[in-house]
Design a protein around this motif. Sequence first.
Motif, short mmCIF file in Angstrom:
data_model
loop_
_atom_site.label_atom_id
_atom_site.label_comp_id
_atom_site.label_asym_id
_atom_site.label_seq_id
_atom_site.Cartn_x
_atom_site.Cartn_y
_atom_site.Cartn_z
N SER A 1 11.89 -35.62 -4.09
CA SER A 1 12.47 -34.04 -3.43
C SER A 1 13.85 -33.61 -3.98
N THR B 1 12.82 -41.72 -0.42
CA THR B 1 11.09 -40.71 -0.59
C THR B 1 10.13 -41.78 -0.41
N SER C 1 5.29 -39.23 3.50
CA SER C 1 3.76 -38.21 3.06
C SER C 1 3.21 -38.27 4.63
N ASN D 1 4.63 -33.76 2.99
CA ASN D 1 5.57 -33.83 3.28
C ASN D 1 6.77 -33.36 4.68
N TYR E 1 4.39 -39.47 -2.42
CA TYR E 1 4.86 -38.29 -2.86
C TYR E 1 6.44 -38.71 -3.48
N TYR F 1 10.40 -33.77 6.08
CA TYR F 1 11.63 -34.52 5.60
C TYR F 1 12.37 -35.01 6.87
N THR G 1 11.62 -38.67 2.92
CA THR G 1 10.69 -38.01 2.64
C THR G 1 9.78 -38.87 3.07
#
Length: 82
Positions: free
Chosen positions: A56, A49, A72, A36, A53, A38, A70
């Motif tokens: 977080s 997110t 991927s 990932n 995924y 961020y 977040t």
Amino acid sequence: MEAYYNCLHCKNKRVRIMTTDGKRYEGIVVDVDRNNVYLKTKGNGRMKTSAFYPGSYYGGYYGYGSEILTLSLFTLLAIALI
């Protein structure tokens, strides 16, 4: 793996990211791991997110009015410094 290294070069810099589904995001890359990236964006203070995924531990560190998104690395199409 290429997306990972591209994101590492952009850490702590303002970027624009485009994903494979055509969405665009702007913000500052605050961290990158093998799965990932961020991104600190302007928002309502909540963490978001991507679909791949969820979850977080980055939510809430950067104060009111910011949001950690977040994404991927598998969904990244392009990343550019702005």
